[in-house]
Design a protein around this motif. Structure first.
Motif, PDB file in Angstrom:
ATOM      1  N   PHE A  31      46.272  30.366  -3.361  1.00  0.00           N
ATOM      2  CA  PHE A  31      46.272  30.441  -1.654  1.00  0.00           C
ATOM      3  C   PHE A  31      47.357  29.626  -1.049  1.00  0.00           C
ATOM      4  O   PHE A  31      47.678  30.054   0.108  1.00  0.00           O
ATOM      5  CB  PHE A  31      44.913  30.182  -1.422  1.00  0.00           C
ATOM      6  CG  PHE A  31      43.872  31.098  -1.718  1.00  0.00           C
ATOM      7  CD1 PHE A  31      44.049  32.527  -1.232  1.00  0.00           C
ATOM      8  CD2 PHE A  31      42.963  30.917  -2.602  1.00  0.00           C
ATOM      9  CE1 PHE A  31      43.274  33.614  -1.729  1.00  0.00           C
ATOM     10  CE2 PHE A  31      41.932  31.982  -3.049  1.00  0.00           C
ATOM     11  CZ  PHE A  31      42.161  33.322  -2.481  1.00  0.00           C
ATOM     12  N   SER A  67      50.431  29.050  -2.047  1.00  0.00           N
ATOM     13  CA  SER A  67      51.684  29.816  -2.216  1.00  0.00           C
ATOM     14  C   SER A  67      51.737  31.266  -1.360  1.00  0.00           C
ATOM     15  O   SER A  67      52.889  31.431  -0.701  1.00  0.00           O
ATOM     16  CB  SER A  67      52.038  30.334  -3.576  1.00  0.00           C
ATOM     17  OG  SER A  67      50.902  31.194  -3.966  1.00  0.00           O
ATOM     18  N   LEU A  68      50.527  31.582  -0.848  1.00  0.00           N
ATOM     19  CA  LEU A  68      50.395  32.657   0.015  1.00  0.00           C
ATOM     20  C   LEU A  68      50.406  32.251   1.449  1.00  0.00           C
ATOM     21  O   LEU A  68      50.915  33.230   2.120  1.00  0.00           O
ATOM     22  CB  LEU A  68      49.133  33.537  -0.355  1.00  0.00           C
ATOM     23  CG  LEU A  68      49.056  34.235  -1.627  1.00  0.00           C
ATOM     24  CD1 LEU A  68      47.593  34.816  -2.026  1.00  0.00           C
ATOM     25  CD2 LEU A  68      49.926  35.460  -1.961  1.00  0.00           C
ATOM     26  N   ASN A  69      49.986  31.258   1.916  1.00  0.00           N
ATOM     27  CA  ASN A  69      49.756  30.669   2.993  1.00  0.00           C
ATOM     28  C   ASN A  69      50.058  29.442   3.194  1.00  0.00           C
ATOM     29  O   ASN A  69      49.051  28.629   2.758  1.00  0.00           O
ATOM     30  CB  ASN A  69      48.491  31.272   3.572  1.00  0.00           C
ATOM     31  CG  ASN A  69      48.629  30.953   5.185  1.00  0.00           C
ATOM     32  OD1 ASN A  69      49.128  29.909   5.632  1.00  0.00           O
ATOM     33  ND2 ASN A  69      47.616  31.735   5.977  1.00  0.00           N
ATOM     34  N   GLN A 108      43.139  34.718   3.996  1.00  0.00           N
ATOM     35  CA  GLN A 108      44.015  35.971   3.496  1.00  0.00           C
ATOM     36  C   GLN A 108      43.505  37.590   4.336  1.00  0.00           C
ATOM     37  O   GLN A 108      44.117  38.534   4.223  1.00  0.00           O
ATOM     38  CB  GLN A 108      44.158  36.268   2.260  1.00  0.00           C
ATOM     39  CG  GLN A 108      44.957  35.057   1.477  1.00  0.00           C
ATOM     40  CD  GLN A 108      46.301  35.155   1.977  1.00  0.00           C
ATOM     41  OE1 GLN A 108      47.040  34.132   2.517  1.00  0.00           O
ATOM     42  NE2 GLN A 108      47.240  36.158   1.815  1.00  0.00           N
TER      43      GLN A 108
END
Length: 339
Positions: free
Chosen positions: A42, A44-46, A304
């Motif tokens: 998570f 890396s995603l945000n 997300q």
């Protein structure tokens, strides 16, 4: 004459590593690995997911569940289960707010009344199980419905009072010490106290003995009834503390909202943390790691924008996975299949 002294046998690196792993606990290491994976995914995603502000949000969000999971761990180690902790928290939340309002905004009396109610409810659960000879799961399942009903009756099904005009409740809900919310410090203190009780006192050793083999514990002179009632009384009081924090977070007494589903979360965290559901095994460290993992996962899904209903799916899947792993590790025979 020359004497030779035999060199002490060297412990192999592999043996040392195995000893370290045994001390650390394979279950705990697996939880640390899973938590690191979730944080990395998570994060890396945000990029904001790993910010200190969001870490504080996660820590504060899991406090109430963490308190219930800690005391659920004690109940499960003793070989029992408490499915009513969420309803107890709701009843305590309503009690704290209503007494606070009725006594002219006296926070101490409101909190004291909530903890008193929690202790009485816990004693009642234990008495029903011990003297009524009712299975712990059935007794507390009945409590789940009954205590929720009582909370709704006394509050008329609505949020009660407003407590955020009181400095004590404000300190609980918004205060911080050394950069951590007060609620998180409260969880840490309760967890340390329960850990010390379980690991370093005769009481804790007896709780493990009862869950591991109640017949042997009884023959050793341990009063099973007294311990079981005491464990449920402790469960009720800690659930009441969770209810008080729920009141502080929401600003009012909540009969259902905020407490519904907490029983499943506490059981899931305890099972993921390594508690054997048959009793006699488990620890507070593993439970806190599992609570952190569940909180990080829930927050990541929310950040997300993933449908919140998937959090329930993930929670149920994790509980099943934890039980399956326990069954395999203990080499227990599968139901309906040959050994």
């Amino acid at each position: 004459m020359t004497t030779t002294t035999a060199a002490a046998p060297r412990r192999s690196t592999g043996a040392g590593a195995r000893g370290w792993l045994a001390r650390a606990g394979g279950q705990n290491l697996a939880l640390v690995g899973a938590l690191a994976l979730i944080l990395a995914l998570f994060g890396s995603l945000n990029p904001n997911y790993l910010s200190w502000a969001n870490v504080q949000v996660i820590a504060e969000a899991v406090t109430i569940t963490g308190l219930l999971a800690v005391v659920q761990t004690v109940v499960i180690i003793c070989g029992a289960l408490d499915i009513s902790v969420g309803s107890q928290a709701g009843l305590a939340s309503v009690t704290s707010a209503m007494v606070f309002t009725a006594t002219g905004s006296n926070a101490v009396l409101g909190m004291g009344a909530a903890i008193g109610i929690g202790g009485l409810v816990g004693l009642f659960n234990g008495a029903v199980i011990v003297y009524g000879r009712v299975n712990a799961t059935i007794a507390t399942l009945a409590g789940l419905a009954a205590y929720k009903g009582v909370a709704q009756l006394v509050s008329d099904g609505r949020a009660q009072g407003y407590v955020l005009n009181d400095p004590i409740f404000v300190f609980l809900s918004r205060g911080s010490v050394a950069g951590l919310p007060v609620m998180v410090w409260l969880l840490i203190l309760v967890a340390i106290a329960v850990h010390v009780l379980l690991k370093y006192t005769d009481i804790g050793r007896n709780v493990y003995a009862i869950g591991g083999n109640d017949t042997a514990a009884r023959l050793a002179g341990i009063n099973l009834n007294k311990y079981l009632i005491a464990v449920y009384a402790l469960s009720g009081m800690v659930a009441a503390v969770a209810g008080i924090l729920l009141t502080a977070r929401t600003g009012s007494g909540q009969p259902v909202s905020g407490s519904e589903g907490l029983e499943l979360q506490s059981i899931t965290a305890a099972a993921l943390g390594g508690c054997a559901l048959k009793g006699g095994k488990g620890g507070i460290g593993g439970t806190l790691l599992a609570v952190s993992l569940l909180g990080a996962l829930s927050n990541g899904l929310t950040v997300q924008g993933i449908n919140a209903f998937w959090q329930n799916v993930a929670q149920g899947a994790l509980l099943v996975a934890a039980v399956v792993i326990q069954q395999r590790r203990n080499r227990e025979r599968a139901v309906g299949l040959p050994a």
